[in-house]
Design a protein around this motif. Structure first.
Motif, PDB file in Angstrom:
ATOM      1  N   VAL A 165       0.859  -1.184   0.000  1.00 16.32           N
ATOM      2  CA  VAL A 165       0.000   0.000   0.000  1.00 16.32           C
ATOM      3  C   VAL A 165       0.892   1.231   0.000  1.00 16.32           C
ATOM      4  O   VAL A 165       1.914   1.265   0.693  1.00 16.32           O
ATOM      5  CB  VAL A 165      -0.901   0.031   1.260  1.00 16.32           C
ATOM      6  N   VAL A 166       0.507   2.240  -0.777  1.00 17.41           N
ATOM      7  CA  VAL A 166       1.221   3.514  -0.772  1.00 17.41           C
ATOM      8  C   VAL A 166       0.220   4.595  -0.398  1.00 17.41           C
ATOM      9  O   VAL A 166      -0.774   4.799  -1.092  1.00 17.41           O
ATOM     10  CB  VAL A 166       1.857   3.830  -2.147  1.00 17.41           C
ATOM     11  N   LEU A 167       0.465   5.267   0.728  1.00 13.45           N
ATOM     12  CA  LEU A 167      -0.358   6.401   1.146  1.00 13.45           C
ATOM     13  C   LEU A 167       0.306   7.648   0.602  1.00 13.45           C
ATOM     14  O   LEU A 167       1.452   7.949   0.939  1.00 13.45           O
ATOM     15  CB  LEU A 167      -0.454   6.464   2.674  1.00 13.45           C
ATOM     16  N   ILE A 168      -0.410   8.369  -0.269  1.00 17.57           N
ATOM     17  CA  ILE A 168       0.155   9.515  -0.985  1.00 17.57           C
ATOM     18  C   ILE A 168      -0.645  10.768  -0.659  1.00 17.57           C
ATOM     19  O   ILE A 168      -1.881  10.751  -0.707  1.00 17.57           O
ATOM     20  CB  ILE A 168       0.098   9.290  -2.510  1.00 17.57           C
ATOM     21  N   ASP A 169       0.056  11.854  -0.399  1.00 19.87           N
ATOM     22  CA  ASP A 169      -0.605  13.134  -0.186  1.00 19.87           C
ATOM     23  C   ASP A 169      -1.478  13.461  -1.395  1.00 19.87           C
ATOM     24  O   ASP A 169      -1.041  13.326  -2.545  1.00 19.87           O
ATOM     25  CB  ASP A 169       0.437  14.233   0.019  1.00 19.87           C
ATOM     26  N   ALA A 170      -2.709  13.880  -1.151  1.00 20.47           N
ATOM     27  CA  ALA A 170      -3.674  14.144  -2.226  1.00 20.47           C
ATOM     28  C   ALA A 170      -3.240  15.277  -3.149  1.00 20.47           C
ATOM     29  O   ALA A 170      -3.735  15.371  -4.278  1.00 20.47           O
ATOM     30  CB  ALA A 170      -5.046  14.451  -1.639  1.00 20.47           C
ATOM     31  N   ASP A 171      -2.316  16.108  -2.716  1.00 24.76           N
ATOM     32  CA  ASP A 171      -1.850  17.213  -3.553  1.00 24.76           C
ATOM     33  C   ASP A 171      -0.726  16.802  -4.509  1.00 24.76           C
ATOM     34  O   ASP A 171      -0.213  17.628  -5.255  1.00 24.76           O
ATOM     35  CB  ASP A 171      -1.378  18.377  -2.682  1.00 24.76           C
ATOM     36  N   THR A 172      -0.347  15.536  -4.510  1.00 23.24           N
ATOM     37  CA  THR A 172       0.696  15.042  -5.413  1.00 23.24           C
ATOM     38  C   THR A 172       0.185  15.070  -6.847  1.00 23.24           C
ATOM     39  O   THR A 172      -0.926  14.627  -7.114  1.00 23.24           O
ATOM     40  CB  THR A 172       1.087  13.599  -5.038  1.00 23.24           C
ATOM     41  N   PRO A 173       0.975  15.588  -7.777  1.00 25.78           N
ATOM     42  CA  PRO A 173       0.536  15.602  -9.177  1.00 25.78           C
ATOM     43  C   PRO A 173       0.209  14.199  -9.688  1.00 25.78           C
ATOM     44  O   PRO A 173       0.913  13.239  -9.397  1.00 25.78           O
ATOM     45  CB  PRO A 173       1.739  16.192  -9.922  1.00 25.78           C
ATOM     46  N   ASP A 174      -0.876  14.100 -10.458  1.00 27.11           N
ATOM     47  CA  ASP A 174      -1.352  12.817 -10.975  1.00 27.11           C
ATOM     48  C   ASP A 174      -0.292  12.057 -11.753  1.00 27.11           C
ATOM     49  O   ASP A 174      -0.175  10.840 -11.640  1.00 27.11           O
ATOM     50  CB  ASP A 174      -2.570  13.024 -11.885  1.00 27.11           C
ATOM     51  N   ARG A 175       0.492  12.756 -12.564  1.00 22.87           N
ATOM     52  CA  ARG A 175       1.500  12.090 -13.402  1.00 22.87           C
ATOM     53  C   ARG A 175       2.533  11.375 -12.532  1.00 22.87           C
ATOM     54  O   ARG A 175       2.951  10.266 -12.842  1.00 22.87           O
ATOM     55  CB  ARG A 175       2.171  13.104 -14.321  1.00 22.87           C
ATOM     56  N   GLN A 176       2.950  12.002 -11.434  1.00 24.01           N
ATOM     57  CA  GLN A 176       3.927  11.366 -10.550  1.00 24.01           C
ATOM     58  C   GLN A 176       3.337  10.115  -9.902  1.00 24.01           C
ATOM     59  O   GLN A 176       4.004   9.093  -9.801  1.00 24.01           O
ATOM     60  CB  GLN A 176       4.385  12.338  -9.470  1.00 24.01           C
ATOM     61  N   ALA A 177       2.092  10.215  -9.469  1.00 29.26           N
ATOM     62  CA  ALA A 177       1.439   9.059  -8.856  1.00 29.26           C
ATOM     63  C   ALA A 177       1.306   7.927  -9.873  1.00 29.26           C
ATOM     64  O   ALA A 177       1.488   6.756  -9.538  1.00 29.26           O
ATOM     65  CB  ALA A 177       0.078   9.459  -8.303  1.00 29.26           C
ATOM     66  N   GLN A 178       1.013   8.272 -11.105  1.00 27.72           N
ATOM     67  CA  GLN A 178       0.881   7.254 -12.146  1.00 27.72           C
ATOM     68  C   GLN A 178       2.224   6.557 -12.386  1.00 27.72           C
ATOM     69  O   GLN A 178       2.283   5.346 -12.533  1.00 27.72           O
ATOM     70  CB  GLN A 178       0.364   7.864 -13.434  1.00 27.72           C
ATOM     71  N   ARG A 179       3.307   7.310 -12.404  1.00 25.02           N
ATOM     72  CA  ARG A 179       4.642   6.712 -12.573  1.00 25.02           C
ATOM     73  C   ARG A 179       4.956   5.757 -11.430  1.00 25.02           C
ATOM     74  O   ARG A 179       5.497   4.673 -11.644  1.00 25.02           O
ATOM     75  CB  ARG A 179       5.711   7.809 -12.634  1.00 25.02           C
ATOM     76  N   LEU A 180       4.584   6.151 -10.226  1.00 21.86           N
ATOM     77  CA  LEU A 180       4.809   5.281  -9.073  1.00 21.86           C
ATOM     78  C   LEU A 180       3.991   4.000  -9.225  1.00 21.86           C
ATOM     79  O   LEU A 180       4.481   2.899  -8.973  1.00 21.86           O
ATOM     80  CB  LEU A 180       4.437   6.008  -7.784  1.00 21.86           C
ATOM     81  N   GLY A 181       2.759   4.142  -9.675  1.00 22.46           N
ATOM     82  CA  GLY A 181       1.900   2.981  -9.896  1.00 22.46           C
ATOM     83  C   GLY A 181       2.456   2.028 -10.936  1.00 22.46           C
ATOM     84  O   GLY A 181       2.314   0.814 -10.819  1.00 22.46           O
ATOM     85  N   GLU A 182       3.102   2.566 -11.944  1.00 21.70           N
ATOM     86  CA  GLU A 182       3.708   1.719 -12.979  1.00 21.70           C
ATOM     87  C   GLU A 182       4.879   0.913 -12.421  1.00 21.70           C
ATOM     88  O   GLU A 182       5.116  -0.207 -12.839  1.00 21.70           O
ATOM     89  CB  GLU A 182       4.144   2.575 -14.164  1.00 21.70           C
ATOM     90  N   LEU A 183       5.604   1.490 -11.458  1.00 20.97           N
ATOM     91  CA  LEU A 183       6.719   0.776 -10.833  1.00 20.97           C
ATOM     92  C   LEU A 183       6.240  -0.269  -9.822  1.00 20.97           C
ATOM     93  O   LEU A 183       6.955  -1.223  -9.523  1.00 20.97           O
ATOM     94  CB  LEU A 183       7.652   1.755 -10.115  1.00 20.97           C
TER      95      LEU A 183
END
Length: 113
Positions: A50-68
């Motif tokens: 599970v990754v808890l991410i601050d809601a203000d994180t840009p979507d593109r960065q979160a998507q890159r993390l999800g791909e990894l």
């Protein structure tokens, strides 16, 4: 044991969430970072569930993390009473993405029950 990674820019909030993860039976803190960019080089070693991410994180960065981390569940967290209900659409390469609408401790308990 669920491995939880925390990505939160505010030091006090990051420390508080990290403490909650460490105190919750069945959860293990995989790591705590200020930004996704800071976490990226280490995520393949940390292998969080599970990754808890601050809601203000840009979507593109979160998507890159999800791909990894294709098997991890990405959860946006916010201290706002009514966080934004929109979140990035998962693709074939990314895991499920959700917005936490309960408190963190309740969510952590749900992981291990």
């Amino acid at each position: 044991m669920k491995r939880v990674l925390v990505v939160e820019p505010h030091p006090q909030v990051r420390a508080a969430i990290s403490d909650l993860v460490e105190d919750e039976p069945g959860c293990e803190l995989a790591g705590a970072f200020t930004t996704i960019a800071e976490a990226m080089p280490l995520v393949s070693e940390l292998m969080p569930d599970v990754v808890l991410i601050d809601a203000d994180t840009p979507d593109r960065q979160a998507q890159r993390l999800g791909e990894l981390l294709p098997t991890a569940f990405l959860v946006f967290i916010s201290t706002a009473t009514e966080p934004c209900e929109e979140c990035p659409e998962p693709s074939a390469k990314t895991p499920g993405i959700g917005i936490l609408k309960s408190d963190v401790i309740e969510f952590l308990r749900s992981l291990t029950s």
